[in-house]
Enzyme design. Structure first.
Site, short mmCIF file in Angstrom:
data_model
loop_
_atom_site.label_atom_id
_atom_site.label_comp_id
_atom_site.label_asym_id
_atom_site.label_seq_id
_atom_site.Cartn_x
_atom_site.Cartn_y
_atom_site.Cartn_z
CB CYS A 174 9.25 -7.14 0.98
SG CYS A 174 10.04 -5.71 1.53
CD GLU A 183 2.63 -7.38 -2.36
OE1 GLU A 183 3.79 -7.60 -3.20
OE2 GLU A 183 2.89 -7.23 -1.23
N GLY A 222 -18.62 -4.86 4.77
CA GLY A 222 -18.16 -4.40 3.46
C GLY A 222 -18.55 -3.07 2.93
CD GLU A 227 -14.86 2.38 3.90
OE1 GLU A 227 -14.33 2.32 2.79
OE2 GLU A 227 -14.87 1.36 4.72
CB SER A 273 -16.94 -3.40 11.99
OG SER A 273 -16.33 -4.41 12.65
N GLY A 274 -17.23 -4.99 9.39
CA GLY A 274 -16.74 -6.01 8.51
C GLY A 274 -17.91 -6.40 7.61
CG ASP A 311 -11.49 -0.61 3.45
OD1 ASP A 311 -11.72 -1.62 3.02
OD2 ASP A 311 -11.91 -0.25 4.57
CG HIS A 341 5.61 -4.86 -0.78
ND1 HIS A 341 5.35 -5.94 -0.24
CD2 HIS A 341 6.57 -4.10 0.06
CE1 HIS A 341 5.90 -6.09 0.86
NE2 HIS A 341 6.59 -4.90 1.13
N1 GLN Z 1 11.47 -6.73 7.34
C1 GLN Z 1 12.09 -6.36 6.07
C2 GLN Z 1 12.80 -5.12 6.04
O1 GLN Z 1 12.18 -4.23 7.15
C3 GLN Z 1 11.24 -6.73 5.19
C4 GLN Z 1 10.06 -5.82 5.12
C5 GLN Z 1 8.84 -6.23 4.25
O2 GLN Z 1 8.90 -7.59 3.92
N2 GLN Z 1 7.97 -5.44 4.02
O3 GLN Z 1 13.39 -4.66 5.45
#
Ligand code: GLN
Length: 548
Positions: free
Chosen positions: A391, A524, A20, A145, A17-18, A75, A522
């Site tokens: 978060c 990101e 790619g 995959e 595994s790993g 992934d 989030h």
């Molecule tokens: N632990 C925090 C919550 O549940 C932050 C969660 C996180 O950073 N995704 O609200």
């Protein structure tokens, strides 16, 4: 939708595994899409967890949350980043999910009194799911995959489902094996035998690979290419060399140099189309590889150690988001992992953060390392080092502000201290019942929600929009009871839910700090190579400015 003529490419791993498979799958998706074929990417995880949300990130890397809120494997993040679009819940399955559906159906008497068995019932549920994913918006091709490695007990039923699909649609199904060719240090020679054995294992499922992607430390030489082709009955030009590369984003370009896309289309008997090509991607990769000026970012987190190794996979999307914004600004990010616990034990001093141009506290859960994170946040705030909280990083930024600026001694999040005199971060109302009943899997506030941005704020200026949609994964939130007091003391809640009940972004005014901003969501998860995330870009921009 009519799925007539839909093509399926299964990606299966050999040897270990790993190596790619995910990058190969993502790359094939991008390449085929760039040739004018809308592609659908599907990840199969053979474990019994119903989703990836209940696993510790040091076990299985980051949990990637889809727009729909489904908690999936990392992934899926790569798939979205390479394709440049959102995937749906149909594009992900685990054994747990498949079995859950079958068992629920059995409990509802939907099998008409039959004995419910792995074959045909579980297998057919897998096929149903693969075909359901294929209905996405006119896509002509699916790349699926299968997680794990050939020979694993866990993925045998998925192999069987793939075999049956090939049997039913001989012209529409292809198999690609991604294997590894080790170069043992003592021999110094690249060995093909493990891959030959892996192909034999695959044959024992009744599956013959159409392509072999040979992952190895170096490019494959002609001798080994020939040997693999003969031993595994694969045409020599279908044996593709995939040596280690600097960045995963080089992979599709390397595969295109070997004309992988045309060969896949050829094998599927699909005509070449006038295509958009990979020009924009090439341009992005060039920027990543040529940027010289460094920007130093510290990530203060906790999910790093696995045995004697350090794992950054837990924060994969954060790293990638930094890379995309850096590439857009023509700088090269140097990321340093800092274990927050070291600031608590004294193993590291927070003053070491002064050498960085920016500090990130990413998402997280539980008690471990949080006082260390709060120290890091205080340092970034008082020394005016650009700070980005994701978060948990926003919640702890609020705790720090409450304690050290507002004077709420002992302020905390209720996740850590239910008796705190100042619960500035509290459990969300609708979570209480779920926690009490132990209903923890897939029950957080998950997926995309809108936020309205305050005029004149850093967030609004960065997004250049009044309303944004971002992905969430949390059980706790800023306690609205304390919002007026926090605001009076200077903290700005610049993003809120439409009814203003949930605080989605907190920041300090630019006049007080160059960039001190946290998001309850989030960001990101939506950063993409060709469309970097505006908040990451703003953060990196201020980090570069601090450098000067
Ligand atoms: N632990 C925090 C919550 O549940 C932050 C969660 C996180 O950073 N995704 O609200």
């Amino acid at each position: 939708m009519d799925k007539e003529g839909h093509k399926y490419i299964f990606v299966i791993g050999g040897v270990m595994s790993g190596v790619g498979k995910g990058v190969v799958t993502s790359s094939m998706g991008l390449i085929l899409q760039s040739k004018g074929y809308p592609v659908n990417l599907v990840k199969v995880d053979p474990y019994l967890n119903v989703d990836a949300g209940t696993m510790n990130p040091t076990e299985h890397g980051e949990t990637f949350v889809l727009k729909s809120g489904l908690e999936t494997d990392q992934d899926m993040g790569n798939y979205e980043r390479f394709l440049g679009r959102d995937l749906t819940s149909d594009d992900y399955m685990t054994s747990g999910m498949v079995y859950q559906t079958v068992i629920e159906r059995e409990r509802a008497l939907k099998y008409g009194g039959k004995c419910v068995e792995a074959i045909p019932h579980v297998r057919d549920e897998i096929i149903r799911r693969v075909e359901a994913a294929a209905s996405y918006n006119g896509s002509r091709l699916s790349v699926i995959e299968i997680g794990g490695t050939v020979g694993d007990f866990q993925n045998a039923l998925f192999m069987e489902a793939a075999r049956v699909m090939k049997m039913r649609m001989p012209n529409d199904v292809l198999f690609v094996m991604v294997s590894y060719l080790p170069v043992p240090g003592t021999l110094g020679e690249m060995k093909s035998k493990p891959t030959q054995n892996a192909v034999r294992d695959l044959n024992s499922y009744g599956i013959q690979p159409d392509f072999l992607i040979a992952r190895a430390p170096h490019p494959l030489d002609d001798k080994r290419k020939e040997k693999l082709a003969v031993a595994c009955s694969v045409p020599p030009d279908h044996v593709i060399s995939a040596p280690d590369i600097k960045s995963i984003y080089d992979a599709p370009l390397n595969f295109e140099n070997d004309r992988l896309g045309d060969m896949l289309l050829g094998a599927l008997k699909l005509p070449a189309k006038k295509s958009s090509g990979l020009a924009a991607w090439r341009n992005f990769v060039k920027r990543i590889n040529t940027a010289k000026k460094e920007v130093k970012i510290a990530i203060v987190g906790k999910y790093f150690d696995t045995g004697d190794y350090v794992l950054s996979d837990a924060y994969l999307s954060v790293i990638e988001a930094i890379k995309f914004s850096s590439a857009a600004l023509n700088v090269k990010p140097a990321i340093t992992w800092i274990n927050a616990k070291h600031f608590e034990t004294g193993k590291a001093k927070v003053a070491m953060l002064s050498q960085f141009d920016g500090v990130i506290v990413p998402g997280g859960f539980g008690e471990s390392g949080i006082e260390g994170k709060i120290k890091a946040i205080e340092y970034a705030r008082t020394r005016k080092i650009p700070y980005f909280g994701l978060c948990y990083g926003m919640q702890l930024m609020t705790v720090e502000y409450a304690r050290n600026v507002v004077g709420m001694k002992g302020a905390n999040t209720m996740e850590i201290d239910i008796k705190t005199p100042y619960p500035v971060v509290a459990v969300m109302e609708d979570q209480k019942e779920k926690i009490k009943d132990g209903k923890m899997g897939g029950t957080m506030r998950l997926g995309t929600y809108p936020a309205y941005l305050k005029k004149g704020s850093i967030a609004r200026a960065a997004y250049k929009q009044e309303m944004v949609q971002e992905r969430h994964r949390h059980r706790y939130e800023i306690n609205d009871h304390y919002v007026p007091e926090l605001e009076k003391a200077g903290l700005v809640f610049s993003g809120t839910s439409p009814d203003r009940s949930l605080m989605e972004i907190a920041e300090l005014p630019k006049s007080v700090h160059p960039f001190m901003l946290g998001t309850q969501f989030h960001p990101e998860l939506q950063a993409r190579p060709l469309t970097p995330h505006p908040l990451f870009t703003e953060f990196i921009k201020t980090a570069i400015a601090k450098k000067k």
